[in-house]
Design an enzyme around this catalytic site. Structure first.
Site, short mmCIF file in Angstrom:
data_model
loop_
_atom_site.label_atom_id
_atom_site.label_comp_id
_atom_site.label_asym_id
_atom_site.label_seq_id
_atom_site.Cartn_x
_atom_site.Cartn_y
_atom_site.Cartn_z
N CYS A 1 0.84 -1.20 0.00
CA CYS A 1 0.00 0.00 0.00
C CYS A 1 0.87 1.25 0.00
O CYS A 1 0.47 2.31 -0.46
CB CYS A 1 -0.92 0.00 1.20
SG CYS A 1 -0.02 -0.25 2.73
N GLU B 1 -4.88 3.75 -8.08
CA GLU B 1 -3.96 2.73 -7.57
C GLU B 1 -3.94 1.53 -8.52
O GLU B 1 -4.99 1.02 -8.89
CB GLU B 1 -4.41 2.27 -6.18
CG GLU B 1 -3.43 1.29 -5.55
CD GLU B 1 -3.90 0.78 -4.19
OE1 GLU B 1 -5.04 0.31 -4.09
OE2 GLU B 1 -3.10 0.86 -3.24
P1 NAP Z 1 -9.76 -6.27 -0.49
O1 NAP Z 1 -10.21 -6.99 -1.68
O2 NAP Z 1 -10.47 -5.05 -0.08
O3 NAP Z 1 -9.81 -7.35 0.70
C1 NAP Z 1 -9.40 -7.04 2.00
C2 NAP Z 1 -10.13 -7.94 2.98
O4 NAP Z 1 -11.53 -7.62 2.95
C3 NAP Z 1 -10.03 -9.42 2.63
O5 NAP Z 1 -9.96 -10.19 3.80
C4 NAP Z 1 -11.34 -9.67 1.91
O6 NAP Z 1 -11.77 -11.01 1.91
C5 NAP Z 1 -12.27 -8.81 2.74
N1 NAP Z 1 -13.54 -8.50 2.10
C6 NAP Z 1 -13.87 -8.53 0.78
N2 NAP Z 1 -15.17 -8.18 0.62
C7 NAP Z 1 -15.67 -7.92 1.86
C8 NAP Z 1 -16.94 -7.52 2.35
N3 NAP Z 1 -17.96 -7.30 1.54
N4 NAP Z 1 -17.11 -7.38 3.68
C9 NAP Z 1 -16.08 -7.57 4.53
N5 NAP Z 1 -14.84 -7.97 4.12
C10 NAP Z 1 -14.64 -8.13 2.80
O7 NAP Z 1 -8.21 -5.87 -0.56
P2 NAP Z 1 -6.98 -6.80 -0.99
O8 NAP Z 1 -7.07 -7.04 -2.45
O9 NAP Z 1 -6.90 -7.99 -0.07
O10 NAP Z 1 -5.73 -5.86 -0.66
C11 NAP Z 1 -5.23 -4.91 -1.53
C12 NAP Z 1 -5.64 -3.52 -1.11
O11 NAP Z 1 -5.28 -3.33 0.25
C13 NAP Z 1 -4.94 -2.41 -1.86
O12 NAP Z 1 -5.87 -1.42 -2.22
C14 NAP Z 1 -3.94 -1.85 -0.86
O13 NAP Z 1 -3.58 -0.50 -1.05
C15 NAP Z 1 -4.66 -2.05 0.41
N6 NAP Z 1 -3.75 -2.08 1.54
C16 NAP Z 1 -3.71 -0.99 2.37
C17 NAP Z 1 -2.84 -0.96 3.45
C18 NAP Z 1 -2.80 0.23 4.37
O14 NAP Z 1 -2.33 0.09 5.49
N7 NAP Z 1 -3.28 1.39 3.96
C19 NAP Z 1 -1.99 -2.05 3.70
C20 NAP Z 1 -2.05 -3.14 2.83
C21 NAP Z 1 -2.95 -3.15 1.77
P3 NAP Z 1 -11.44 -11.97 0.65
O15 NAP Z 1 -9.97 -12.06 0.59
O16 NAP Z 1 -12.10 -13.24 1.03
O17 NAP Z 1 -12.03 -11.30 -0.56
#
Ligand code: NAP
Length: 484
Positions: A284, A385
């Protein structure tokens, strides 16, 4: 046979109610299944929240230093398995083995750091305006907290949420990302072996929608800490604020590195390559915009091309590999889509831009690290992003122009500057719209003992990590005591 990993609810390792599982696949070799995990649904999430609610009062009554001891013991257990957990992380997420080892070490440090917080948990005493009245504050746990984590730091992020939550006296239900659930499983396993009481910590895998929705809607849940995409985070916000839950959202970034004309060019190129491409750009805090002062733009660009083309892409388990694969087919597709969009909008490809094919590359989601020049602020590649190894170079006429470009996005997670000009560095620190600011360092690479979080659309709520983490997981009580 590939192992089947179970949920952890009320101190027991249990299958999902449906009995269904899903595979966790190695993105560097899609023929390898790292493990099968429970495809949990609402009933499983409900059971985990019920168990956490039941364990709450005994856990919050346990002296905080004793709560910290479970974290110390878990740190020892994780440390004794560092090699195994790191290798598993590379296999489930794709990052290189040295990166994975660094992340596991960081998780161990976080467990120890918050273990120590058990014996601190500072509050304060303030003089009263009245005679013989003693005033002070107390920290109280919130209750049961739901933690929802992403795949890109599959052990560090779960640990930097669950360690402060537990030591503060909350009970926890954690739902890790479906793409990389094994790393956090190992931490839960360590805490179980450390003897954490049943129900205090619960771990449920499964699709975000099914599990996540139940967690945020359960009556016992008092707070939600989420790290992930803006899309999911913003939707969660709508739900949790309706219930007045405490919420912490850490989401996306479009992080700039500003390079001023006094910078050493080799050094600046190293900072940019590290920030943009390591971990396949899937941090991120990764740098995706290089904002360079005009007089050094061309010579820095030349150095960047040379250094970028030297990077070795491959299976992160192999020695000498700099960059592993994209985490899955969808992320690879997103990377390639943005490369196409950038070209169509008029950015000029300097190097990279392709999926890698042939030999081992055909079994994984490998992509070349990619540099674009001629990126202008209105282009999508400058605003959105990507979350892949794609760096856009932008020219700045002077420092003021660089600041305007750096701040001209909706995100505000991290930002860096490369310069030896102290005045400019201070002006940058004062004017940049970012929660994490680095000087002569990459945009990524933060430490656990300091607060972490962004501004603008990147984050919402209180900071994570460092002493600030306890503020999110505790509520202040104020006491006025007349003693004579
Ligand atoms: P994501 O798709 O938003 O998923 C994050 C988590 O949310 C996963 O455990 C996912 O489960 C869950 N999730 C999905 N749909 C949901 C819903 N409707 N209700 C509740 N939970 C739900 O993100 P990602 O692809 O894993 O990670 C990438 C993103 O994270 C990037 O945008 C990155 O910038 C961000 N990030 C931010 C930081 C920070 O500290 N700012 C740090 C690391 C990453 P599933 O895996 O089962 O879909």
């Amino acid at each position: 046979m590939t192992e089947v990993y179970r949920n952890y609810i009320a101190g027991q390792w249990v299958e999902s109610k449906s009995g269904k599982t899903f595979p966790n696949t190695n993105p560097a070799n899609t023929t390898e299944v790292v493990g099968h995990f429970q495809a949990s649904g609402a009933e499983d999430a409900q059971a985990a929240c019920d168990a956490a609610a039941k364990a709450q009062s005994a856990w919050s009554a346990t002296p905080a230093p004793r709560r910290g001891e479970y974290l110390f013991k878990a740190a020892e257990l994780v440390e004794s398995r560092l090699a195994m957990i790191s290798e598993e992380m590379t296999r489930e997420e794709g990052k290189t083995l040295p990166e994975a080892k660094g992340e596991v070490k960081r998780a161990i440090n976080i467990l120890r750091y918050f273990g120590g917080e058990g014996a601190r948990q500072f509050s304060y005493q303030i003089p009263s305006e009245r005679d013989n009245v003693f005033c002070y504050t107390l920290r109280k746990p919130l209750g049961t907290v739901a933690l929802i984590t992403p795949w890109n730091f599959p052990i560090a992020i779960p640990v930097w949420k669950l360690a402060p939550a537990l030591v503060s006296g909350n009970t926890v239900v954690i739902k890790p990302a479906s793409l990389a659930p094994l790393s956090s499983y190992r931490v839960v396993e360590a805490l179980h072996e450390a003897g954490i009481p049943p129900g205090v910590l619960n771990y449920v895998t499964g699709a975000g929608g099914a599990v996540g929705n139940t967690l945020v809607e359960h009556r016992a849940v008092r707070a939600v800490s989420f790290t992930g995409s803006c899309q999911v985070g913003n939707a969660l916000y709508e739900k949790v604020t309706r219930r007045k839950l405490r919420v912490q959202l850490e989401m996306g970034g479009k992080n700039p590195t500003v390079v001023l004309k006094d910078a050493d060019l080799d050094f600046a190129a190293d900072v940019l390559v590290n920030g943009a491409f390591f971990s396949t750009g899937q941090k991120c805090t990764a740098c995706s915009r290089a904002i360079i002062e005009k007089p050094i733009y061309e010579p820095l660009l030349e150095k960047l091309i040379v250094k970028t083309q030297k990077l070795k892409v491959g299976n992160g388990l192999e020695p000498g590999i700099d960059i592993g694969p994209a985490v899955d087919a969808a992320q690879l597709e997103t990377d390639l889509k943005y490369i196409e969009i950038a070209r169509n909008e008029g950015a000029l490809l300097l190097c990279g831009g392709n999926r890698l094919t042939g030999g081992i590359y055909d079994r994984g989601y490998f992509i070349e690290p990619t540099l674009f020049t001629g990126v202008t602020p209105e282009m999508r590649i400058a605003q959105e992003e990507v979350f892949g190894p794609v760096l856009g170079l932008m020219v700045a006429n002077d420092f003021e122009d660089a600041m305007r470009l750096a701040n001209g996005v909706k995100f505000g997670l991290s930002a860096s500057i490369v310069s030896r000009d102290l005045t400019r560095v201070h002006q940058f620190i004062s004017g940049i719209e970012a929660g994490l600011i680095t000087v002569n360092l990459p945009t990524a690479g933060v430490e656990y003992q300091l607060p972490f979080g962004g501004t603008k659309e990147s984050s919402f709520g209180m900071r994570e990590q460092g002493p600030a983490a306890l503020d999110f997981y505790t509520e202040t009580r104020t006491v006025y005591m007349k003693y004579a």
